[in-house]
Write a protein that holds these residues in place. Structure first.
Motif, PDB file in Angstrom:
ATOM      1  N   TYR A 221       0.836  -1.210   0.000  1.00 15.38           N
ATOM      2  CA  TYR A 221       0.000   0.000   0.000  1.00 15.38           C
ATOM      3  C   TYR A 221       0.863   1.248   0.000  1.00 15.38           C
ATOM      4  O   TYR A 221       0.646   2.185  -0.786  1.00 15.38           O
ATOM      5  N   PHE A 222       1.860   1.292   0.911  1.00 13.66           N
ATOM      6  CA  PHE A 222       2.673   2.498   1.006  1.00 13.66           C
ATOM      7  C   PHE A 222       3.595   2.669  -0.208  1.00 13.66           C
ATOM      8  O   PHE A 222       3.854   3.794  -0.643  1.00 13.66           O
ATOM      9  N   VAL A 223       4.087   1.601  -0.785  1.00 14.83           N
ATOM     10  CA  VAL A 223       4.913   1.746  -1.992  1.00 14.83           C
ATOM     11  C   VAL A 223       4.074   2.296  -3.130  1.00 14.83           C
ATOM     12  O   VAL A 223       4.521   3.165  -3.901  1.00 14.83           O
ATOM     13  N   ARG A 224       2.872   1.819  -3.281  1.00 12.33           N
ATOM     14  CA  ARG A 224       1.991   2.354  -4.323  1.00 12.33           C
ATOM     15  C   ARG A 224       1.652   3.824  -4.055  1.00 12.33           C
ATOM     16  O   ARG A 224       1.482   4.623  -4.999  1.00 12.33           O
ATOM     17  N   ARG A 225       1.546   4.192  -2.788  1.00 11.48           N
ATOM     18  CA  ARG A 225       1.273   5.596  -2.464  1.00 11.48           C
ATOM     19  C   ARG A 225       2.445   6.497  -2.905  1.00 11.48           C
ATOM     20  O   ARG A 225       2.262   7.655  -3.308  1.00 11.48           O
ATOM     21  N   LEU A 226       3.665   5.960  -2.803  1.00  9.35           N
ATOM     22  CA  LEU A 226       4.832   6.754  -3.193  1.00  9.35           C
ATOM     23  C   LEU A 226       4.848   7.054  -4.698  1.00  9.35           C
ATOM     24  O   LEU A 226       5.327   8.114  -5.120  1.00  9.35           O
ATOM     25  N   PHE A 227       4.385   6.126  -5.490  1.00 13.76           N
ATOM     26  CA  PHE A 227       4.441   6.326  -6.943  1.00 13.76           C
ATOM     27  C   PHE A 227       3.118   6.832  -7.539  1.00 13.76           C
ATOM     28  O   PHE A 227       2.967   6.854  -8.742  1.00 13.76           O
ATOM     29  N   ARG A 228       2.210   7.200  -6.736  1.00 18.08           N
ATOM     30  CA  ARG A 228       0.931   7.704  -7.279  1.00 18.08           C
ATOM     31  C   ARG A 228       1.086   9.212  -7.576  1.00 18.08           C
ATOM     32  O   ARG A 228       1.521   9.969  -6.689  1.00 18.08           O
ATOM     33  N   GLY A 229       0.700   9.671  -8.810  1.00 20.29           N
ATOM     34  CA  GLY A 229       0.784  11.103  -9.195  1.00 20.29           C
ATOM     35  C   GLY A 229      -0.476  11.580  -9.974  1.00 20.29           C
ATOM     36  O   GLY A 229      -1.259  10.747 -10.419  1.00 20.29           O
ATOM     37  N   THR A 230      -0.591  12.922 -10.148  1.00 20.05           N
ATOM     38  CA  THR A 230      -1.759  13.483 -10.856  1.00 20.05           C
ATOM     39  C   THR A 230      -1.280  14.212 -12.125  1.00 20.05           C
ATOM     40  O   THR A 230      -0.129  14.660 -12.219  1.00 20.05           O
ATOM     41  N   ASN A 231      -2.183  14.406 -13.106  1.00 22.94           N
ATOM     42  CA  ASN A 231      -1.844  15.081 -14.370  1.00 22.94           C
ATOM     43  C   ASN A 231      -2.106  16.600 -14.323  1.00 22.94           C
ATOM     44  O   ASN A 231      -1.794  17.320 -15.283  1.00 22.94           O
ATOM     45  N   VAL A 232      -2.681  17.108 -13.289  1.00 23.39           N
ATOM     46  CA  VAL A 232      -2.975  18.548 -13.189  1.00 23.39           C
ATOM     47  C   VAL A 232      -2.350  19.061 -11.905  1.00 23.39           C
ATOM     48  O   VAL A 232      -2.109  18.292 -10.973  1.00 23.39           O
ATOM     49  N   THR A 233      -2.138  20.348 -11.871  1.00 27.83           N
ATOM     50  CA  THR A 233      -1.598  21.009 -10.682  1.00 27.83           C
ATOM     51  C   THR A 233      -2.743  21.290  -9.739  1.00 27.83           C
ATOM     52  O   THR A 233      -3.915  21.178 -10.120  1.00 27.83           O
ATOM     53  N   PRO A 234      -2.432  21.701  -8.559  1.00 30.32           N
ATOM     54  CA  PRO A 234      -3.516  22.067  -7.636  1.00 30.32           C
ATOM     55  C   PRO A 234      -4.387  23.181  -8.157  1.00 30.32           C
ATOM     56  O   PRO A 234      -5.520  23.305  -7.721  1.00 30.32           O
ATOM     57  N   THR A 235      -3.891  23.989  -9.155  1.00 30.30           N
ATOM     58  CA  THR A 235      -4.717  25.077  -9.692  1.00 30.30           C
ATOM     59  C   THR A 235      -5.477  24.619 -10.948  1.00 30.30           C
ATOM     60  O   THR A 235      -5.962  25.416 -11.723  1.00 30.30           O
ATOM     61  N   SER A 236      -5.453  23.248 -11.135  1.00 25.61           N
ATOM     62  CA  SER A 236      -6.184  22.641 -12.277  1.00 25.61           C
ATOM     63  C   SER A 236      -5.562  22.965 -13.638  1.00 25.61           C
ATOM     64  O   SER A 236      -6.217  22.985 -14.653  1.00 25.61           O
TER      65      SER A 236
END
Length: 240
Positions: A221-236
């Motif tokens: 679970y924690f290893v997957r949390r380390l490599f999880r990312g998003t395609n937008v910034t916090p300002t969308s």
């Protein structure tokens, strides 16, 4: 007379042990109707006989040369309670010894001739009354009797030794049984110990397996949390 009476009582007790009371002749504990005295340690007769008025009753006992004869009698009832008893020679029927006109008495004789000796109860002095007489007769060869007694003692010694051996074997068997009982108790104890250890190991192994599985899941679970990312910034805005 007192010494003779004591001897009679001694012989009575002695032969009552070797030959129990009874009508049949007993030789070495075995009843027999045809008694052959040769080579045997002794014989005993014990009986009651009624002697008619004015009569004489005789019976015969075979005795070997060197044998001893003991006769004791007692008038139980009848008339003046007195009687004559004669011991007659087997050759010419002459009187060897006698007890005359007495209610009881003892005759003893050391036989020099082999043959049937006659023992006669004479009630001829009584013309009107019959008499009931108790007779105890013993014949034995002293040397043969001593040999027989020695054989009995040897047998008793052998039996004693055998009994001691049996006792030793019995004690050994008891010790073996105790040892077997202790071994069975140890086996039961070991079985419960092994069963308890098996249960403990199984439960501890299951717990360890559960812990390992939980740790593996948390790590994934924690290893997957380390490599999880998003395609937008916090300002969308799209990330570069």
């Amino acid at each position: 007379m007192v010494k003779m009476t004591k001897l009679w009582l001694f012989l009575n007790v002695l032969f009552s042990i070797a030959w129990p009371e009874g009508w049949a002749e007993k030789v070495l504990g075995t009843e027999t109707e045809e008694f052959d005295f040769d080579g045997l340690p002794g014989a005993q007769h014990e009986f009651k006989i009624e002697v008619g008025a004015g009569r004489e009753e005789c019976f015969y006992q075979k005795i070997v040369a060197g044998g001893k004869l003991h006769i004791s009698f007692e008038v139980i009832y009848g008339g003046d309670m007195r009687l004559n008893i004669y011991l007659r020679n087997p050759v010419n029927r002459g009187v060897i010894d006698a007890v005359e006109n007495k209610p009881d008495g003892v005759l003893m004789h050391h036989a020099q001739i082999t043959g049937p000796y006659a023992i006669c109860l004479d009630n001829s002095m009584s013309r009107m009354a019959s008499k009931l007489v108790y007779v105890f007769l013993v014949t034995y060869v002293e040397e043969e009797w001593s040999r027989y007694r020695q054989e009995i003692e040897d047998v008793e010694l052998t039996v004693s030794n055998f009994s001691a051996s049996i006792q030793t074997v019995q004690e050994s068997v008891k010790e073996t049984l105790v040892h077997q009982a202790q071994s069975r108790m140890h086996i039961i104890k070991d079985w419960y110990l092994i069963t308890g250890n098996n249960t403990y190991i199984q439960r501890w192994s299951i717990c360890q397996c559960i812990v390992v599985m939980m740790c593996s899941g948390i790590q994934v679970y924690f290893v997957r949390r380390l490599f999880r990312g998003t395609n937008v910034t916090p300002t969308s805005k799209p990330r570069a």
